[in-house]
Design a protein around this motif. Structure first.
Motif, short mmCIF file in Angstrom:
data_model
loop_
_atom_site.label_atom_id
_atom_site.label_comp_id
_atom_site.label_asym_id
_atom_site.label_seq_id
_atom_site.Cartn_x
_atom_site.Cartn_y
_atom_site.Cartn_z
N ALA A 8 0.82 -1.21 0.00
CA ALA A 8 0.00 0.00 0.00
C ALA A 8 0.85 1.25 0.00
O ALA A 8 1.93 1.31 0.63
CB ALA A 8 -0.94 0.00 1.21
N ALA A 9 0.36 2.28 -0.69
CA ALA A 9 1.04 3.57 -0.76
C ALA A 9 1.23 4.15 0.63
O ALA A 9 0.36 4.04 1.50
CB ALA A 9 0.22 4.53 -1.62
N GLY A 10 2.36 4.80 0.85
CA GLY A 10 2.69 5.34 2.15
C GLY A 10 1.69 6.35 2.68
O GLY A 10 1.50 6.46 3.90
N ASP A 36 5.08 1.70 1.16
CA ASP A 36 6.20 2.30 0.45
C ASP A 36 5.60 3.26 -0.58
O ASP A 36 4.39 3.17 -0.87
CB ASP A 36 7.05 1.23 -0.25
N PRO A 37 6.39 4.18 -1.17
CA PRO A 37 5.86 4.96 -2.28
C PRO A 37 5.35 4.05 -3.39
O PRO A 37 5.97 3.03 -3.71
CB PRO A 37 7.07 5.78 -2.73
N ALA A 38 4.21 4.43 -3.97
CA ALA A 38 3.53 3.53 -4.90
C ALA A 38 4.36 3.16 -6.13
O ALA A 38 4.29 2.03 -6.62
CB ALA A 38 2.19 4.13 -5.34
N GLY A 39 5.15 4.10 -6.62
CA GLY A 39 5.99 3.79 -7.78
C GLY A 39 7.02 2.72 -7.45
O GLY A 39 7.32 1.85 -8.29
N MET A 40 7.56 2.78 -6.26
CA MET A 40 8.53 1.78 -5.83
C MET A 40 7.85 0.43 -5.58
O MET A 40 8.42 -0.63 -5.86
CB MET A 40 9.26 2.27 -4.59
N LEU A 41 6.61 0.46 -5.07
CA LEU A 41 5.87 -0.79 -4.89
C LEU A 41 5.60 -1.47 -6.22
O LEU A 41 5.71 -2.69 -6.35
CB LEU A 41 4.56 -0.52 -4.16
N ARG A 42 5.22 -0.68 -7.21
CA ARG A 42 4.97 -1.25 -8.54
C ARG A 42 6.23 -1.95 -9.07
O ARG A 42 6.16 -3.05 -9.61
CB ARG A 42 4.54 -0.15 -9.51
#
Length: 240
Positions: A8-10, A36-42
């Motif tokens: 999930a986004a931070g 974590d930041p969503a771009g990094m999660l992706r």
């Protein structure tokens, strides 16, 4: 008992425990969440990290996973916007949000584009400013310091809001971030939070990606009155 693995986004960190607790109470399904930041999660999902459900601050990340065959269904569940937080004692009577951004003596911090949707939305805000005030948006992009939301950024202590901590620790004088944090930030006497008007501001659309059949009940729950009420209580807007 089934345990869902959710990324999930931070920016959902404060609201998510209440959402998950309500879901588990109704369904009996346990949830484990990593933020974590969503771009990094992706990027982590694309690299093969196991994930049942992905909650992103940008609808484009879930849609990309769907196109890649890494998700079986996507949808929207919340909206957000941006605000400007500044150190209260630097604000003069004549300052509005745009005047503050333009002041040469003030250091501006933002999140990191590409890694964090908050940074992406902030850069879109700068583009909107550029359209109305040629040269100003480009100046702000050059001025902004991307201090959070990226792989090599400063670490904000757990429980601290980025805007509050960066200003308190003298890393910046002002910060552009999500408006969902505004109610908590306005409780800090040393800070002032300014709304950014609609002609300039961005609507952040929060999307989800269901990456396994087991997560379908959670995807459905996010649209429920219960989940939407919780999100609204934490400063998020509805996508309806």
């Amino acid at each position: 008992m089934t345990t869902l693995n959710i990324l999930a986004a931070g920016s959902l960190r404060a609201a998510w425990p209440d959402v998950v607790a309500a879901f588990t109470s109704l369904s009996g399904i346990a949830v484990n969440t990593d933020f974590d930041p969503a771009g990094m999660l992706r990027q982590r999902i694309e690299a093969g990290e196991p994930c049942d459900f992905f909650a992103s601050a940008n609808r484009l990340h879930p849609e990309a996973l769907l196109q890649q065959g890494r998700a079986i269904e996507v949808g929207l569940f919340a909206a957000n916007s941006l605000c400007l937080t500044v150190k209260r004692d630097i604000v003069t009577q004549d300052d509005d949000w745009l005047a503050l951004l333009c002041r040469d003596d003030l250091r501006l911090a933002t999140s990191t584009p590409l890694s964090d949707p908050s940074g992406d939305y902030t850069w879109q805000l700068f583009d909107n400013i550029e359209q109305r005030h040629p040269g100003l948006g480009s100046m702000l992009k050059a001025k902004a310091r991307t201090l959070v939301g990226g792989p090599d950024c400063v670490t904000v202590p757990s429980g601290k809001l980025a805007a509050q901590w960066l200003i308190e620790q003298h890393h910046a004088d002002m910060f552009i971030g999500y408006a969902s944090y505004a109610p908590r930030l306005r409780g800090c006497p040393q800070l002032e939070v300014l709304d950014i008007p609609a002609p300039y501001n961005m609507q952040a659309e929060y999307g989800w990606a269901c990456c396994s059949e087991a997560a379908r009940p959670f995807a459905a729950f996010l649209s429920s009155v219960t989940a939407q009420t919780i999100l609204h209580q934490h400063g998020f807007q509805s996508t309806v």
